[in-house]
Motif scaffolding. Structure first.
Motif, PDB file in Angstrom:
ATOM      1  N   GLU A  24      35.950  12.023  44.310  1.00 18.32           N
ATOM      2  CA  GLU A  24      37.406  12.133  44.366  1.00 18.32           C
ATOM      3  C   GLU A  24      37.962  13.002  43.243  1.00 18.32           C
ATOM      4  N   SER A  25      37.108  13.772  42.588  1.00 19.24           N
ATOM      5  CA  SER A  25      37.551  14.651  41.511  1.00 19.24           C
ATOM      6  C   SER A  25      38.604  15.638  42.008  1.00 19.24           C
ATOM      7  N   ARG A  26      39.501  16.014  41.104  1.00 25.76           N
ATOM      8  CA  ARG A  26      40.529  17.002  41.439  1.00 25.76           C
ATOM      9  C   ARG A  26      39.991  18.425  41.372  1.00 25.76           C
ATOM     10  N   GLY A  27      38.705  18.554  41.124  1.00 25.78           N
ATOM     11  CA  GLY A  27      38.057  19.850  41.244  1.00 25.78           C
ATOM     12  C   GLY A  27      38.064  20.673  39.972  1.00 25.78           C
ATOM     13  N   ARG A  28      37.666  21.934  40.111  1.00 23.39           N
ATOM     14  CA  ARG A  28      37.518  22.865  38.999  1.00 23.39           C
ATOM     15  C   ARG A  28      38.507  24.006  39.143  1.00 23.39           C
ATOM     16  N   ARG A  29      38.781  24.701  38.056  1.00 29.69           N
ATOM     17  CA  ARG A  29      39.702  25.839  38.099  1.00 29.69           C
ATOM     18  C   ARG A  29      39.146  26.949  38.977  1.00 29.69           C
ATOM     19  N   HIS A  30      37.830  27.135  38.934  1.00 36.46           N
ATOM     20  CA  HIS A  30      37.165  28.165  39.732  1.00 36.46           C
ATOM     21  C   HIS A  30      36.230  27.464  40.714  1.00 36.46           C
ATOM     22  N   PRO A  31      36.529  27.502  42.009  1.00 40.13           N
ATOM     23  CA  PRO A  31      35.703  26.790  42.988  1.00 40.13           C
ATOM     24  C   PRO A  31      34.258  27.268  42.959  1.00 40.13           C
ATOM     25  N   LEU A 161      33.454  27.008  30.730  1.00 36.78           N
ATOM     26  CA  LEU A 161      32.424  26.169  31.338  1.00 36.78           C
ATOM     27  C   LEU A 161      32.810  25.692  32.734  1.00 36.78           C
ATOM     28  N   ASN A 162      34.057  25.946  33.133  1.00 39.17           N
ATOM     29  CA  ASN A 162      34.538  25.525  34.454  1.00 39.17           C
ATOM     30  C   ASN A 162      34.309  24.027  34.670  1.00 39.17           C
ATOM     31  N   LEU A 163      34.766  23.225  33.728  1.00 39.21           N
ATOM     32  CA  LEU A 163      34.614  21.779  33.832  1.00 39.21           C
ATOM     33  C   LEU A 163      35.615  21.209  34.830  1.00 39.21           C
TER      34      LEU A 163
END
Length: 227
Positions: A24-31, A161-163
């Motif tokens: 359910e993470s809101r994701g990363r800045r860079h898919p 790091l695209n966390l």
């Protein structure tokens, strides 16, 4: 082999209702594609451990400077002790242990040498550079976010790091509200408005709060021990 989807299903079934779940993470800045056998938060943890800023923590002061003895804590050993405490609390409360560990390992990446004295000195220098312009601030939580979002150069497709959003939010909200306001003021640089898309209102996740408490528990005890 246990695959990522199996780990995510285990989280959905076993974690506390208040816990964050990787699925359910809101994701990363860079898919980017998901890893076949690591959850998003496990990848975050591994990326923090392998970044250059994490290795630099070994020469940064906790209380005593590095050359004064092999047995005094450094910012790196402090981070390891805090992460151990955080994992234990997260496990006991049914929180997401992987996310808690990733947050705790990243919480001091932007800290200065010489502890908070180094932070205060850099902040004073930034204020003095251009006194006629809106004040620029140095605060280690903001610097930690800048490191994981921009300064680390590990991947060719994007900076940082695209966390996941959850780790980045926890870094921005690591300090109490008054410190957050100083770190991310209304006059923040246009290139980094309000922590680059992070909602600074309200309280952070349960895992972020565990990391904050574990940080305090670690430094309160080991600073007395070192002293």
């Amino acid at each position: 082999m246990i695959e990522r989807k199996d780990l995510e299903e285990r989280e959905l079934a076993t974690l506390s209702p208040y816990a964050c779940r990787a699925a359910e993470s809101r994701g990363r800045r860079h898919p980017e594609p998901e890893h076949p056998y690591r959850t998003a938060f496990q990848r975050d943890r591994d990326r923090v451990i392998h970044c250059t800023a994490f290795r630099r923590l070994q020469y940064k002061t906790q209380v005593f400077v590095n050359h004064e003895g092999d047995y005094y804590r450094t910012r790196l050993t402090h981070t390891m002790e805090a992460a151990q405490i955080a994992r234990t609390i997260a496990r006991a409360l049914g929180a997401n242990e992987d996310l808690t560990e990733a947050i705790t390992l990243a919480h001091d990446l932007g800290h200065t040498p010489f502890g908070h004295a180094g932070q205060d000195a850099l902040d004073a220098l930034l204020r003095a550079v251009r006194p006629d312009e809106p004040p620029r601030r140095f605060e280690h939580n903001r610097q930690s976010l800048r490191i994981v979002d921009y300064l680390e150069r590990r991947y060719g497709a994007y900076p940082g790091l695209n966390l996941s959003y959850e780790v980045r939010e926890a870094i921005a909200k690591h300090s109490r509200s008054s410190a957050r306001e100083a770190a991310f003021p209304e006059s923040a640089d246009a290139a980094e408005p309000h922590g680059a898309g992070i909602d600074l209102g309200g309280f952070p996740t349960l895992e972020a709060q565990i990391a904050d408490v574990s940080d305090a528990l670690a430094y309160d005890h080991h600073d007395l021990d070192d002293g």
